[in-house]
Design an enzyme around this catalytic site. Structure first.
Site, PDB file in Angstrom:
ATOM      1  N   GLU A  67      74.939  21.857  32.432  1.00 45.46           N
ATOM      2  CA  GLU A  67      73.434  21.818  32.470  1.00 45.46           C
ATOM      3  C   GLU A  67      72.932  21.345  33.509  1.00 45.46           C
ATOM      4  O   GLU A  67      71.999  20.491  33.445  1.00 45.46           O
ATOM      5  CB  GLU A  67      72.929  21.319  31.042  1.00 45.46           C
ATOM      6  CG  GLU A  67      73.164  21.957  29.772  1.00 45.46           C
ATOM      7  CD  GLU A  67      72.651  21.569  28.683  1.00 45.46           C
ATOM      8  OE1 GLU A  67      72.139  20.478  28.423  1.00 45.46           O
ATOM      9  OE2 GLU A  67      72.951  22.121  27.554  1.00 45.46           O
ATOM     10  N   GLU A  82      77.445  26.735  24.444  1.00 49.44           N
ATOM     11  CA  GLU A  82      76.697  25.757  23.435  1.00 49.44           C
ATOM     12  C   GLU A  82      75.811  26.847  22.772  1.00 49.44           C
ATOM     13  O   GLU A  82      74.957  27.289  23.349  1.00 49.44           O
ATOM     14  CB  GLU A  82      76.042  24.755  24.090  1.00 49.44           C
ATOM     15  CG  GLU A  82      77.218  23.687  24.846  1.00 49.44           C
ATOM     16  CD  GLU A  82      76.294  22.406  25.130  1.00 49.44           C
ATOM     17  OE1 GLU A  82      75.209  22.191  24.700  1.00 49.44           O
ATOM     18  OE2 GLU A  82      76.621  21.865  26.275  1.00 49.44           O
TER      19      GLU A  82
HETATM   20  O1  AHR Z   1      75.628  19.436  22.448  1.00 47.51           O
HETATM   21  C1  AHR Z   1      74.805  18.125  22.645  1.00 47.51           C
HETATM   22  C2  AHR Z   1      74.132  18.576  23.896  1.00 47.51           C
HETATM   23  O2  AHR Z   1      73.499  19.374  23.936  1.00 47.51           O
HETATM   24  C3  AHR Z   1      75.382  18.440  25.289  1.00 47.51           C
HETATM   25  O3  AHR Z   1      75.819  17.381  25.415  1.00 47.51           O
HETATM   26  C4  AHR Z   1      74.304  19.036  26.242  1.00 47.51           C
HETATM   27  O4  AHR Z   1      75.086  19.927  27.120  1.00 47.51           O
HETATM   28  C5  AHR Z   1      73.187  19.909  25.491  1.00 47.51           C
HETATM   29  O5  AHR Z   1      72.051  19.643  26.072  1.00 47.51           O
END
Ligand code: AHR
Length: 517
Positions: free
Chosen positions: A180, A304
């Site tokens: 990110e 994610e």
């Molecule tokens: O999954 C929780 C967090 O969400 C992770 O560390 C990050 O990559 C995202 O913002």
């Protein structure tokens, strides 16, 4: 929220064996283990737990991870990755440093690191997806980490690994180039040009060392980031030729502000929002390819995704005292969440041509399908079930679904069919899995599924039919009631030749598995 059934409505789904979307990459059933909260410590690892193995990993959690059917695990973060020094987590445990983790304002003990995590993956047959720190560190660290992990021996870094008791190189086929990197909360956030160049050069260097690895560049950290699109375009302009994947991240929310639209219909509309996110990202990546006159096509790593809105108070979640393994992001999932996760899995499978990797975020305790109590039980959250069923039966080629269904209006996504569905044909053994979500909250759906060209001479027979349904959409599984929500046999399924007929309960996610007679 309790719903009553009405008299029902009809919907149809048609597939044909000659109209595939693509072969489903089993890596879409991935998950995520981050050094965050209690995902690692008292999640997968708790040496004092009665079920712990010799390495300190919880046996009850290992059994649930196997049952969940996860194929791949992303590690060690997340935001944690952008401040992590991997050297802290290798070598003799008593000498490992305690560090401040600035991503989650916690103390990291480093009692679990690369070699322990890889041992856990190997035992469970999980494919690792590692990340390199492009926040506080950079390309040289990425090179050093890759050499430590994956070079056979005879160099300082590979011999360091061997001196740590790991003779054979680890097999880590897939790497994330940071995490990110567009996010203001990210340690070492970059502009798209800074990151694009760094990703390009890091990828080049890592490939010099291990030509066969696959690499994922960071896309935007959400579809609604103000820089979405521009970020992907600029980043890929630099590193398109060097990477294999661009990443997507998405957390499904319900607005908690007074007066906001918290309807289940809008919550479920995030399936379509995420479909648009995928299709828009494919369009941008393909536009970069077009500008270069390149035949190469980038794949997507949706690394994610999950529901996450209750245990979320901004990205930083600053807390006092730098605790070890605090209770962070411990979302308790409901039936409504499980249905959305089921619908999202259908949508991901229906993008099998471009989405080749996906990670449910995360695996244990932190926005997770598996929960634990320190020294106590481990149990399955509601979202465990759609994932486990899709991972078990989603094997083979995804067929293009033609859906005819009544719709409901949604302010953001337009008219949405009540039916969300995906059909996967296992061309090795001839079995077919039909996954279907009825988004209607009060009416059963009479669903007719035409499975053209798939029944052979004698037609098809049902070998398994299960439903996920509960009259109370707010019901959850807890330590006290761990099996409140679980799959039940789906009744009233009939097949005539290649035509399947089934009545789906309102607000239900279903799987019907068939094979030729
Ligand atoms: O999954 C929780 C967090 O969400 C992770 O560390 C990050 O990559 C995202 O913002």
């Amino acid at each position: 929220m309790t719903r009553e059934s009405g008299s029902g409505f009809g919907a149809s789904l048609t597939v044909h064996r000659d109209f595939p979307i693509g072969v489903l990459d089993r890596r879409v059933f991935g998950a995520f283990v981050e050094h965050l909260g209690r995902c690692v410590y008292t999640g997968i690892y708790e040496p004092t737990h009665p079920s712990a193995d010799e390495q300190g990993f919880r046996g009850d959690v290992k059994a649930l991870v196997k049952e969940l059917g996860v194929t791949l695990v992303r590690y060690p973060g997340g935001n944690f990755m952008s401040g992590y020094d991997w050297e802290d987590g290798v070598g003799p445990r008593p000498q490992r440093p305690r560090r401040l983790d600035l991503a989650w304002f916690s103390t990291e003990t480093n009692q679990v690191g690369t070699n322990e995590f890889m041992g856990w993956c190997e035992e469970l047959g999980l494919s690792p997806m590692f990340g390199v720190n492009l926040g506080t560190r950079g390309m040289d660290d990425a090179r050093r980490y890759l050499e430590y992990c994956c070079h056979p021996g005879g160099t300082a870094l590979s011999d360091l690994r061997r001196s740590h008791g790991v003779e054979a190189p680890h097999h880590i086929p897939l790497w994330c180039l940071g995490n990110e990197m567009d996010g203001p909360w990210q340690i070492g956030r970059k502009t798209p040009d800074e990151y694009g160049r760094l990703a390009q050069e890091t990828a080049k260097l890592m490939r010099m060392l291990q030509p066969g690895i696959e690499l994922a560049a960071c896309g935007s950290s959400a579809f609604d980031m103000p820089t979405y699109g521009v970020w992907e375009d600029r980043v890929l302009e630099h590193c398109y030729d060097e990477v294999d994947f661009v990443s997507l991240h998405s957390y499904f929310v319900k607005p908690l502000l007074p007066g906001a639209d918290t309807s289940t219909g809008s919550f479920f509309a995030q399936i379509e929002t995420n479909a648009r996110y995928i299709e828009a990202t494919v369009a941008i990546a393909d536009a970069v390819a077009a500008r270069r006159r390149s035949r190469k096509r980038l794949m997507l790593s949706f690394d994610e995704w999950n529901v996450w809105y209750r245990a979320r108070h901004g990205h930083h979640m600053r807390q006092d005292g730098w605790p070890e393994a605090p209770r962070l992001l411990e979302e308790v999932y409901t039936v409504e969440d499980a249905l959305l996760v089921g619908g999202m899995l259908c949508m991901l499978m229906n993008h099998a041509d471009r989405v080749k990797v996906a990670c449910l975020a995360q695996l244990v305790n932190v926005i997770a399908p598996i929960m634990t109590e320190p020294g106590g039980p481990a149990w399955r959250q509601t979202i465990f079930w759609p994932f486990a069923l899709a991972a078990r039966f989603g094997r083979g080629t995804v067929l293009r679904p033609a859906i005819a269904s009544p719709t409901y209006p949604n302010a953001k996504e337009g008219d949405l069919p009540f039916l969300v569905a995906s059909v996967v044909w296992n061309d090795e053994d001839g079995t077919l899995a039909v996954f279907a979500l009825n988004r209607h909250l009060s009416e059963p759906m009479d669903l007719a599924v035409a499975l053209r060209g798939l029944g052979g001479e004698s037609g098809l027979a049902v070998i398994e039919a299960v439903e996920l349904h509960d009259a109370d959409l707010d019901a959850a599984n807890t330590a006290a009631l761990p099996d409140r929500f679980q799959p039940r046999t789906l009744r009233g399924v009939s097949v005539d030749g290649e035509l399947l007929r089934v009545a789906l309960k309102p607000a239900s996610w279903n799987v019907i598995v068939l094979q030729p007679r």
